[in-house]
Design an enzyme around this catalytic site. Sequence first.
Site, PDB file in Angstrom:
ATOM      1  N   ASP A 112       1.283  -3.048   2.456  1.00  0.00           N
ATOM      2  CA  ASP A 112       1.994  -1.787   2.191  1.00  0.00           C
ATOM      3  C   ASP A 112       2.670  -1.292   3.479  1.00  0.00           C
ATOM      4  O   ASP A 112       3.857  -0.933   3.469  1.00  0.00           O
ATOM      5  CB  ASP A 112       0.985  -0.749   1.671  1.00  0.00           C
ATOM      6  CG  ASP A 112       1.605   0.618   1.484  1.00  0.00           C
ATOM      7  OD1 ASP A 112       2.284   0.809   0.464  1.00  0.00           O
ATOM      8  OD2 ASP A 112       1.436   1.482   2.357  1.00  0.00           O
ATOM      9  N   GLY A 170      -9.762   8.557  -4.893  1.00  0.00           N
ATOM     10  CA  GLY A 170      -8.419   8.274  -5.429  1.00  0.00           C
ATOM     11  C   GLY A 170      -7.402   7.917  -4.360  1.00  0.00           C
ATOM     12  O   GLY A 170      -6.223   7.775  -4.639  1.00  0.00           O
ATOM     13  N   GLU A 178      -6.673   2.152  -4.124  1.00  0.00           N
ATOM     14  CA  GLU A 178      -6.582   1.586  -5.482  1.00  0.00           C
ATOM     15  C   GLU A 178      -7.862   0.810  -5.799  1.00  0.00           C
ATOM     16  O   GLU A 178      -8.592   0.413  -4.889  1.00  0.00           O
ATOM     17  CB  GLU A 178      -5.427   0.585  -5.544  1.00  0.00           C
ATOM     18  CG  GLU A 178      -4.096   1.126  -5.085  1.00  0.00           C
ATOM     19  CD  GLU A 178      -3.399   1.933  -6.154  1.00  0.00           C
ATOM     20  OE1 GLU A 178      -3.732   1.753  -7.340  1.00  0.00           O
ATOM     21  OE2 GLU A 178      -2.557   2.767  -5.793  1.00  0.00           O
ATOM     22  N   THR A 228       2.697  10.094 -11.286  1.00  0.00           N
ATOM     23  CA  THR A 228       2.392  11.184 -10.359  1.00  0.00           C
ATOM     24  C   THR A 228       3.657  11.709  -9.682  1.00  0.00           C
ATOM     25  O   THR A 228       3.944  12.911  -9.694  1.00  0.00           O
ATOM     26  CB  THR A 228       1.399  10.670  -9.290  1.00  0.00           C
ATOM     27  OG1 THR A 228       0.302  10.082  -9.978  1.00  0.00           O
ATOM     28  CG2 THR A 228       0.914  11.774  -8.405  1.00  0.00           C
ATOM     29  N   VAL A 229       4.437  10.798  -9.087  1.00  0.00           N
ATOM     30  CA  VAL A 229       5.630  11.254  -8.346  1.00  0.00           C
ATOM     31  C   VAL A 229       6.674  11.807  -9.320  1.00  0.00           C
ATOM     32  O   VAL A 229       7.299  12.848  -9.070  1.00  0.00           O
ATOM     33  CB  VAL A 229       6.204  10.112  -7.481  1.00  0.00           C
ATOM     34  CG1 VAL A 229       7.464  10.575  -6.747  1.00  0.00           C
ATOM     35  CG2 VAL A 229       5.164   9.628  -6.476  1.00  0.00           C
ATOM     36  N   VAL A 289       9.138   5.534   2.536  1.00  0.00           N
ATOM     37  CA  VAL A 289       8.333   5.381   3.757  1.00  0.00           C
ATOM     38  C   VAL A 289       7.732   6.727   4.134  1.00  0.00           C
ATOM     39  O   VAL A 289       8.445   7.718   4.295  1.00  0.00           O
ATOM     40  CB  VAL A 289       9.194   4.872   4.934  1.00  0.00           C
ATOM     41  CG1 VAL A 289       8.340   4.724   6.195  1.00  0.00           C
ATOM     42  CG2 VAL A 289       9.856   3.548   4.594  1.00  0.00           C
ATOM     43  N   LYS A 323       6.862  -0.946   4.641  1.00  0.00           N
ATOM     44  CA  LYS A 323       7.470   0.260   5.214  1.00  0.00           C
ATOM     45  C   LYS A 323       8.082  -0.051   6.588  1.00  0.00           C
ATOM     46  O   LYS A 323       9.161   0.435   6.915  1.00  0.00           O
ATOM     47  CB  LYS A 323       6.410   1.355   5.321  1.00  0.00           C
ATOM     48  CG  LYS A 323       5.955   1.842   3.934  1.00  0.00           C
ATOM     49  CD  LYS A 323       4.691   2.676   4.002  1.00  0.00           C
ATOM     50  CE  LYS A 323       4.235   3.142   2.629  1.00  0.00           C
ATOM     51  NZ  LYS A 323       2.876   3.670   2.620  1.00  0.00           N
TER      52      LYS A 323
HETATM   53  N1  HSE Z   1      -0.921   3.437  -0.692  1.00  0.00           N
HETATM   54  C1  HSE Z   1      -0.126   4.207   0.231  1.00  0.00           C
HETATM   55  C2  HSE Z   1      -1.014   4.750   1.333  1.00  0.00           C
HETATM   56  C3  HSE Z   1       0.563   5.390  -0.384  1.00  0.00           C
HETATM   57  O1  HSE Z   1      -2.236   4.646   1.289  1.00  0.00           O
HETATM   58  O2  HSE Z   1      -0.453   5.286   2.270  1.00  0.00           O
HETATM   59  C4  HSE Z   1       1.914   5.096  -0.913  1.00  0.00           C
HETATM   60  O3  HSE Z   1       2.756   4.483  -0.019  1.00  0.00           O
END
Ligand code: HSE
Length: 433
Positions: A202, A188, A191, A14-15, A133, A206
């Site tokens: 996650d 979406g 995950e 995607t990115v 981030v 960050k």
């Molecule tokens: N999974 C992350 C979020 C996105 O839900 O913010 C990518 O860092």
Amino acid sequence: MVKSISVGLLGLGTVGSGVVQIVERHQDKLIHQVGCPVEITKIAVKNLNKQRDIEIDPVKLTTDPYEVIENPEIDVVIEVMGGIEETYNHVLKALRNKKHVVTANKDLMAVYGAELVKVAAENGCDLFYEASVAGGIPIIRSLTEGLASDRIKKIMGIVNGTTNYILTKMTQEGRAYEEVLAEAQSLGYAEADPTADVEGLDAARKMTILATLGFSMPIDLDDVKVTGISGITEEDLEYSKRLGYTIKLIGIASKDHDKVEVSVQPTLLPNVHPLASVNDVFNAVYVYGEAVGETMFYGPGAGKLPTATAVVSDLVAVMKNMGLGVNGSNAIMPQYPKSLKSADEILSKYFMRIHVKDQAGALSEITTLFSNYNVSFEKILQLPLKKRELAEIVIVTHKASQKAYNDIMDTLMKLDVVYKVKSSYRVEGEGTL
Ligand code: HSE
């Protein structure tokens, strides 16, 4: 002047596709800023035949990452493949081959960032990671350049869009965690395995990056105390609302007397706090600097084009440095050794929801326990529960040390009058009621 800059991509998900689109569509802007064309010449992918939403000259595609990282024609490697160990080896090799690297990979930077930044500087290369981030929000450059002259005292971030979406829907629509999580998956945002998002990992990665930069101190992922959102109930949100607070998953990094604390945890914010109104999948980072005071950075924390914008802006920074011949010179190594607050030094207010036996003396036992640890109540509510002859007590404390709080929690659970400690969260600031 260089004729053109040659860029190699590791990954075309995607990115990566967003990066290709922005480099193509914004070519005139790139040429204006750096004085020459920018071309993506090689892209390492896992599957050559995968259907993609962009057109790519098949000659540019390869399944061999070494055709990018060891390619003498390539000046800059953009890493958008994700993952940690294999990616670390590729980035290390690219830097040792004197290639500048731009990465969107927070997992990699949270674990190997310090080492990779050092290797980049030793090789006269840039290593930039703005997209790692908060996606499209330029928070890394804001900390390292915009606020470079200030002493940062506190960083508070909503840096995970999935959990912010879930909490927003639970709060606004009174729906249960599982139901909204399933919806986030179908849209979406979350995950199939949502663990890293909902359990706070996650966001912790960050915050490791932000705290390291903000405090110029080498913070490790293991230094971040992490609690996710999977235990938050509709009752917690309802009581928070009654008391004038909103619950958000907040990364907090704060510095007092040269010592820091970093955590990610569900936190009750006063409704008037700037972060309390950041809803849905949006991210925001609040930064308090000694001289500047309060600042806040808001925007999309993920998504193809927002994240790709950050990646390509890093590419512009690399190319400007190439023009000036200063690559690798603006890597900022931590100024201070790591110094973390002890549990005695971490001060916070707390929200607790406790089920107690509805009998004489129950409340008194609880207040005595808190008073023994010198922790005072700011707010308290007691309501009878329909079932089991229990009462529900909701407390917001004044500031207490984490040590006192831990000791109180240990003892509370052993009290005969206490049926269950249902929940407990950190509280920031004053509720509006
Ligand atoms: N999974 C992350 C979020 C996105 O839900 O913010 C990518 O860092």
